[in-house]
Design a protein around this motif. Structure first.
Motif, mmCIF file in Angstrom:
data_model
loop_
_atom_site.group_PDB
_atom_site.id
_atom_site.type_symbol
_atom_site.label_atom_id
_atom_site.label_comp_id
_atom_site.label_asym_id
_atom_site.label_seq_id
_atom_site.Cartn_x
_atom_site.Cartn_y
_atom_site.Cartn_z
ATOM 1 N N MET A 112 -16.945 38.475 20.813
ATOM 2 C CA MET A 112 -16.045 38.999 21.841
ATOM 3 C C MET A 112 -16.898 39.572 22.960
ATOM 4 N N PRO A 113 -16.647 39.218 24.209
ATOM 5 C CA PRO A 113 -17.476 39.752 25.294
ATOM 6 C C PRO A 113 -17.453 41.266 25.326
ATOM 7 N N ALA A 114 -18.598 41.873 25.727
ATOM 8 C CA ALA A 114 -18.646 43.325 25.843
ATOM 9 C C ALA A 114 -17.656 43.824 26.878
ATOM 10 N N GLN A 115 -17.335 42.980 27.820
ATOM 11 C CA GLN A 115 -16.342 43.350 28.814
ATOM 12 C C GLN A 115 -15.627 42.101 29.294
ATOM 13 N N LEU A 116 -14.476 42.323 29.851
ATOM 14 C CA LEU A 116 -13.740 41.206 30.420
ATOM 15 C C LEU A 116 -14.504 40.655 31.621
ATOM 16 N N PRO A 117 -14.234 39.417 31.999
ATOM 17 C CA PRO A 117 -14.873 38.892 33.215
ATOM 18 C C PRO A 117 -14.574 39.785 34.413
ATOM 19 N N ALA A 118 -15.387 39.646 35.449
ATOM 20 C CA ALA A 118 -15.230 40.506 36.625
ATOM 21 C C ALA A 118 -13.830 40.437 37.202
ATOM 22 N N ASP A 119 -13.228 39.272 37.164
ATOM 23 C CA ASP A 119 -11.876 39.106 37.680
ATOM 24 C C ASP A 119 -11.056 38.361 36.617
ATOM 25 N N PRO A 120 -10.624 39.072 35.571
ATOM 26 C CA PRO A 120 -9.996 38.385 34.429
ATOM 27 C C PRO A 120 -8.683 37.723 34.798
ATOM 28 N N THR A 121 -8.447 36.588 34.169
ATOM 29 C CA THR A 121 -7.167 35.905 34.340
ATOM 30 C C THR A 121 -6.106 36.620 33.507
ATOM 31 N N PRO A 122 -4.837 36.413 33.823
ATOM 32 C CA PRO A 122 -3.788 37.010 32.979
ATOM 33 C C PRO A 122 -3.921 36.592 31.519
ATOM 34 N N GLU A 123 -4.342 35.346 31.271
ATOM 35 C CA GLU A 123 -4.514 34.871 29.891
ATOM 36 C C GLU A 123 -5.623 35.642 29.183
ATOM 37 N N GLN A 124 -6.700 35.971 29.888
ATOM 38 C CA GLN A 124 -7.797 36.713 29.269
ATOM 39 C C GLN A 124 -7.394 38.151 28.972
ATOM 40 N N VAL A 125 -6.624 38.743 29.862
ATOM 41 C CA VAL A 125 -6.137 40.096 29.588
ATOM 42 C C VAL A 125 -5.244 40.086 28.358
ATOM 43 N N TRP A 143 -10.046 33.115 16.331
ATOM 44 C CA TRP A 143 -11.003 32.241 16.996
ATOM 45 C C TRP A 143 -10.439 31.696 18.308
ATOM 46 N N ARG A 144 -9.146 31.463 18.343
ATOM 47 C CA ARG A 144 -8.541 30.983 19.588
ATOM 48 C C ARG A 144 -8.637 32.046 20.685
ATOM 49 N N LEU A 145 -8.401 33.297 20.335
ATOM 50 C CA LEU A 145 -8.486 34.388 21.299
ATOM 51 C C LEU A 145 -9.915 34.561 21.797
ATOM 52 N N LEU A 146 -10.876 34.453 20.886
ATOM 53 C CA LEU A 146 -12.268 34.507 21.316
ATOM 54 C C LEU A 146 -12.567 33.385 22.307
ATOM 55 N N GLY A 147 -11.987 32.220 22.049
ATOM 56 C CA GLY A 147 -12.201 31.094 22.946
ATOM 57 C C GLY A 147 -11.684 31.366 24.346
ATOM 58 N N VAL A 148 -10.527 31.988 24.440
ATOM 59 C CA VAL A 148 -9.960 32.329 25.756
ATOM 60 C C VAL A 148 -10.876 33.309 26.482
ATOM 61 N N LEU A 149 -11.346 34.335 25.762
ATOM 62 C CA LEU A 149 -12.179 35.358 26.381
ATOM 63 C C LEU A 149 -13.535 34.812 26.821
ATOM 64 N N ASN A 150 -14.083 33.875 26.041
ATOM 65 C CA ASN A 150 -15.408 33.345 26.340
ATOM 66 C C ASN A 150 -15.380 32.079 27.181
ATOM 67 N N GLY A 151 -14.181 31.596 27.495
ATOM 68 C CA GLY A 151 -14.089 30.385 28.300
ATOM 69 C C GLY A 151 -14.426 29.122 27.539
ATOM 70 N N TRP A 152 -14.273 29.144 26.202
ATOM 71 C CA TRP A 152 -14.528 27.944 25.413
ATOM 72 C C TRP A 152 -13.382 26.954 25.593
ATOM 73 N N PRO A 153 -13.662 25.663 25.443
ATOM 74 C CA PRO A 153 -12.555 24.699 25.524
ATOM 75 C C PRO A 153 -11.600 24.881 24.353
ATOM 76 N N PRO A 154 -10.303 24.749 24.560
ATOM 77 C CA PRO A 154 -9.335 24.932 23.471
ATOM 78 C C PRO A 154 -9.499 23.850 22.410
ATOM 79 N N PHE A 155 -9.125 24.189 21.185
ATOM 80 C CA PHE A 155 -9.213 23.220 20.095
ATOM 81 C C PHE A 155 -7.854 23.105 19.418
ATOM 82 N N PRO A 156 -7.524 21.929 18.889
ATOM 83 C CA PRO A 156 -6.225 21.757 18.236
ATOM 84 C C PRO A 156 -6.148 22.575 16.945
ATOM 85 N N SER A 157 -4.979 23.085 16.650
ATOM 86 C CA SER A 157 -4.790 23.876 15.426
ATOM 87 C C SER A 157 -4.856 22.971 14.203
ATOM 88 N N GLN A 158 -5.637 23.382 13.215
ATOM 89 C CA GLN A 158 -5.767 22.630 11.972
ATOM 90 C C GLN A 158 -4.969 23.249 10.834
#
Length: 304
Positions: free
Chosen positions: A163-176, A274-289
């Motif tokens: 999880m990032p130590a802080q949100l991006p400088a200008d976080p998107t609504p999805e990241q918040v 893991w999906r939430l971490l992906g949103v925060l870190n800007g990882w590409p989304p992955f299909p739910s297994q």
């Protein structure tokens, strides 16, 4: 006028610089504008260079420096460049905090959050980067406490700390939204207990006899298609699909054990983590297994 042509009284210095007498007296008592002497009557006297010193102190104070830092600059323990760089960093941190709070307020406005939700979001927005990091570190520590760091699967602990130590400088609504949800998720005792169960089982399972494990790609392909097509796990059609994933010769007891083992490591909330971490870190989304594995577990149990 003062008794000495080369000196100024505190009143004269105040008039020359436009700084109130009480402020100069306070700065003088603090050591940043020391008097050069005293008059016969005991009043403070300042040399003509004191006016330039007062102007510099005013400038530094307007930049937000406290008096100890101002004194260090004037005593040449720090350069103005050092101070400016430090203040740039401080201003960057303040701007980031303001952006986060703006994003939080925007979320409240968009979702019509309750008073309690707004309180929680406000607390999270005010947290320092270290405090937000500690939320995740405490969760990971509790989950993996006592587990051999060299055990297979223990590397997940490091992944869970991403999880990032802080949100991006200008976080998107999805990241918040992801940030808020993740903080709430790892604070949930039930989720912590479930993650701990999976971690312990993963470390312990390596000491057990090897059991057949289905190919995840086959589970995703065939189990996922069964979910999409609405094939009931207990139906005859499900049996045919099941045999494309696992050995058809597995006896009922082996199917039951396999279903239990898969269930231990299948959890929608852990996948959500893991999906939430992906949103925060800007990882590409992955299909739910998880739905495909849930279907497989149900199909195995229906035939055991």
């Amino acid at each position: 006028m003062s008794d000495h042509p080369e000196t100024l009284t505190i009143g004269e210095l105040a008039r020359r610089t436009g700084i109130p007498v009480r402020t100069i007296r306070f700065w003088s008592d603090s050591g940043v504008v020391p008097p050069t002497g005293r008059s016969v009557g005991g009043f403070r006297l300042y040399d003509v260079e004191a006016a330039a010193r007062v102007e510099l102190v005013r400038t530094l104070r307007e930049l937000g420096l406290d008096l100890p830092t101002v004194r260090a600059v004037l005593d040449r323990q720090l350069t103005v460049g050092d101070v400016a760089r430090a203040h740039v960093r401080a201003l960057d941190a303040e701007l980031h905090t303001l952006r986060v709070r703006r994003a939080v307020l925007d979320r409240v406005a968009r979702q019509g959050s309750t008073t309690e939700e707004m309180r929680v979001m406000h607390e999270l927005a005010r947290m320092s980067a270290d405090e937000r990091r500690r939320i995740i570190d405490d969760f990971v520590q509790e989950t993996f406490d006592g587990i051999d760091p060299d055990a297979p699967g223990a590397h997940i602990a490091q992944g869970m700390r991403t999880m990032p130590a802080q949100l991006p400088a200008d976080p998107t609504p999805e990241q918040v939204d992801a940030w808020m949800e993740l903080a709430e998720l790892v604070s949930d005792p039930d989720f912590r207990a479930r993650a701990r169960e999976m971690a312990v089982a993963g470390a312990h399972g390596e000491r057990q006899p090897e059991e057949p494990a289905p190919d995840p790609a086959k589970v995703t392909e065939h189990g996922g298609r069964a979910v999409q097509e609405g094939v009931a796990p207990e139906s005859a059609a499900a049996g045919e699909i099941l045999h494309r994933i696992v050995d058809p010769d597995l006896d009922p007891a082996e199917r039951a054990r396999l279903a239990d083992r898969l269930a231990t490591f299948t959890d929608r909330r852990v996948e959500r983590y893991w999906r939430l971490l992906g949103v925060l870190n800007g990882w590409p989304p992955f299909p739910s297994q998880v739905p495909a594995f849930e279907w497989l577990i149900a199909a195995l149990r229906a035939r055991s």
